[in-house]
Design a protein around this motif. Structure first.
Motif, PDB file in Angstrom:
ATOM      1  N   ALA A 172     -28.601 -30.817 -24.083  1.00 25.57           N
ATOM      2  CA  ALA A 172     -29.743 -30.276 -23.332  1.00 25.57           C
ATOM      3  C   ALA A 172     -29.328 -29.092 -22.481  1.00 25.57           C
ATOM      4  CB  ALA A 172     -30.366 -31.361 -22.459  1.00 25.57           C
ATOM      5  N   ASP A 173     -28.039 -29.014 -22.122  1.00 29.29           N
ATOM      6  CA  ASP A 173     -27.565 -27.914 -21.284  1.00 29.29           C
ATOM      7  C   ASP A 173     -27.638 -26.561 -21.985  1.00 29.29           C
ATOM      8  OD1 ASP A 173     -27.129 -29.820 -19.427  1.00 29.29           O
ATOM      9  OD2 ASP A 173     -24.942 -29.641 -19.391  1.00 29.29           O
ATOM     10  N   ALA A 174     -27.808 -26.578 -23.309  1.00 33.55           N
ATOM     11  CA  ALA A 174     -27.925 -25.295 -24.021  1.00 33.55           C
ATOM     12  C   ALA A 174     -29.117 -24.498 -23.529  1.00 33.55           C
ATOM     13  CB  ALA A 174     -28.009 -25.526 -25.526  1.00 33.55           C
ATOM     14  N   ASN A 175     -30.074 -25.190 -22.934  1.00 31.72           N
ATOM     15  CA  ASN A 175     -31.216 -24.465 -22.364  1.00 31.72           C
ATOM     16  C   ASN A 175     -30.822 -23.626 -21.157  1.00 31.72           C
ATOM     17  OD1 ASN A 175     -33.389 -25.456 -24.130  1.00 31.72           O
ATOM     18  ND2 ASN A 175     -32.843 -27.445 -23.278  1.00 31.72           N
ATOM     19  N   ASN A 176     -29.653 -23.892 -20.593  1.00 32.88           N
ATOM     20  CA  ASN A 176     -29.148 -23.074 -19.468  1.00 32.88           C
ATOM     21  C   ASN A 176     -28.574 -21.744 -19.926  1.00 32.88           C
ATOM     22  OD1 ASN A 176     -29.564 -25.349 -17.838  1.00 32.88           O
ATOM     23  ND2 ASN A 176     -27.422 -26.037 -18.018  1.00 32.88           N
ATOM     24  N   ILE A 177     -28.261 -21.638 -21.218  1.00 29.39           N
ATOM     25  CA  ILE A 177     -27.461 -20.497 -21.680  1.00 29.39           C
ATOM     26  C   ILE A 177     -28.192 -19.180 -21.493  1.00 29.39           C
ATOM     27  CG2 ILE A 177     -26.403 -19.427 -23.725  1.00 29.39           C
ATOM     28  CD1 ILE A 177     -25.562 -22.184 -24.656  1.00 29.39           C
ATOM     29  N   LYS A 178     -27.519 -18.243 -20.827  1.00 27.78           N
ATOM     30  CA  LYS A 178     -28.089 -16.923 -20.560  1.00 27.78           C
ATOM     31  C   LYS A 178     -27.434 -15.825 -21.397  1.00 27.78           C
ATOM     32  CE  LYS A 178     -29.187 -17.730 -15.631  1.00 27.78           C
ATOM     33  NZ  LYS A 178     -28.256 -18.790 -15.169  1.00 27.78           N
ATOM     34  N   CYS A 179     -26.422 -16.166 -22.174  1.00 27.89           N
ATOM     35  CA  CYS A 179     -25.632 -15.135 -22.851  1.00 27.89           C
ATOM     36  C   CYS A 179     -25.597 -15.378 -24.363  1.00 27.89           C
ATOM     37  CB  CYS A 179     -24.209 -15.123 -22.291  1.00 27.89           C
ATOM     38  SG  CYS A 179     -23.272 -16.603 -22.697  1.00 27.89           S
ATOM     39  N   LYS A 180     -25.049 -14.404 -25.079  1.00 28.85           N
ATOM     40  CA  LYS A 180     -24.880 -14.540 -26.518  1.00 28.85           C
ATOM     41  C   LYS A 180     -23.597 -15.322 -26.815  1.00 28.85           C
ATOM     42  CE  LYS A 180     -27.354 -10.250 -27.407  1.00 28.85           C
ATOM     43  NZ  LYS A 180     -27.641  -9.210 -28.421  1.00 28.85           N
TER      44      LYS A 180
END
Lengths: 258, 258
Positions: A172-180
């Motif tokens: 679920a933390d993948a929703n935090n990702i701001k980068c490529k």
């Protein structure tokens, strides 16, 4: 004629200066009370702020290998910072010490994220770095770590994992990702579990991350590492995959830093 | 002063000349009694023999799309030849005609290999081409086709499949492969069956081919194709994956043509 000679001299001097200007310094910092010791590497011939690249070490800890990669990055015009994840007083002497250390951090992702973010802050606060253009790369254990850096929601442009262990304990933390996210993997890496790989891909897909993965045929684990520190046919240097992956990283940087 | 002016004129002329020098010609040839019509594209400003790139069309047959790619290749300094697989008199008017045609060749790999090899010969015999430096690229159906070209044992340096259907109906033929293989795929391509992909990877691995595959996150089928010719969320242009894959092809060419 004089002008022509003068121009040639400047060009020659410029060229020599560029080659000789790689500088480095040890940076002491800490996280959660643990003293850490990283290395900042840059090209002194470049004067304006430039993109910064965090380099995260493999399971053997911060070694000359990461410093060499940082020098290569400095030669490309970046400021590189070799992060210290384990701690100044936790430098494994070999694989028997590296195993428990890397396991400690892999089983405590919160701590791993705190440690790598502490390194990112050291890089970002350097006056040499353009704080809007930052990436992180990592090898093996460090590849896992830069994915965790992305998952932590860190503010940077991109991360590159070289033969990093890919899994997804907290999808679920993948929703935090701001980068490529770019993952570069050996197609025959026996340490990469298919289930982990599938979980990683699902994690990226479900969160609509900007991600990419490349598999190098014939390459096993540690394909960028001339001396993986132990003898195992599943971890071996592969010159072709090393060169291709370094080029892929440069292409990725050209995209994210433009 | 005169010399300076002269130099500037030559440079300007050279620059204009380079931009205006892309030439093309229709080439009629045949295979098994079937007339075929391809297009050779090159930069007339380059005089010495240079690497040749075969371009194999998608399921809609040889269209302006492939000619544009050939022009882009010519601008990079290559000689490009758009092969005709279906035949001069078999140009599908839309997807309803393209389906049966592509299926005919996909279910007759021997014929497909003969047709693509006939195109390769046309490219190789051009006096503009260095016959020791040849690659083939293909899109969708053409991606499948360039893999078949490799499987046929053709003598070339490398093949690049862009969102080609990957399967392995004749896996033992991978032992014939003499060239490097690069597959560029959409990570979310619904037309790429997982079992086919696994069979392709096994085929490459078992024969120890020099191969690589990249998956672009968020990209579906036909990601390089602004107009796939039909409306389907599973086949859609993706600018990022288009640019990245074109760069990956150029890196691959730099390696195989050096």
């Amino acid at each position: 004629m004089m002008k022509t000679l003068l121009l040639s001299s400047v060009l020659m001097f410029g060229g020599m200066s560029l080659r000789a200007a790689i500088q480095s310094k040890i940076v002491e910092y800490q996280q959660g009370g643990t003293p850490l010791e990283g290395v900042l590497v840059w090209d002194d011939a470049v004067s304006r702020p430039r993109p910064g690249v965090l380099v995260v070490h493999q399971w053997l800890g911060l070694t000359d290998y990461e410093k060499r990669r940082a020098e290569m990055l400095a030669q490309l015009g970046y400021v590189a910072f070799c992060a210290d994840i384990y701690g100044k007083d936790a430098r494994p002497k070999g694989v028997s010490e590296a195993g428990p250390l890397s396991s400690k951090f892999k089983s405590n992702r919160a701590l791993l994220r705190d440690r790598v973010n502490a390194g990112l802050e050291q890089l970002r606060k350097s006056e040499l770095v353009d704080p809007k253009r930052i990436a992180a790369i990592g090898y093996c254990f460090g590849g896992t770590t830069v994915i965790e850096l992305a998952l932590s929601g860190a503010d940077l442009n991109g991360v590159v994992s070289f033969h990093g262990g890919l899994d997804a304990p907290n999808p679920a933390d993948a929703n935090n990702i701001k980068c490529k996210v770019l993952a570069l993997a050996g197609a025959d890496d026996p340490f990469q579990k298919p289930d982990d790989l599938a979980a990683f891909e699902k994690e990226m897909r479900d969160a609509k991350v900007d991600w990419e993965i490349t598999f190098y045929g014939g390459a096993v684990h540690a394909f960028t590492q001339p001396d993986p520190g132990f003898s195992n046919p599943g971890a071996r240097y592969n010159e072709k995959a090393d060169k291709r992956s370094w080029q892929a990283m440069q292409d990725f940087f050209a995209e994210i830093f433009k």
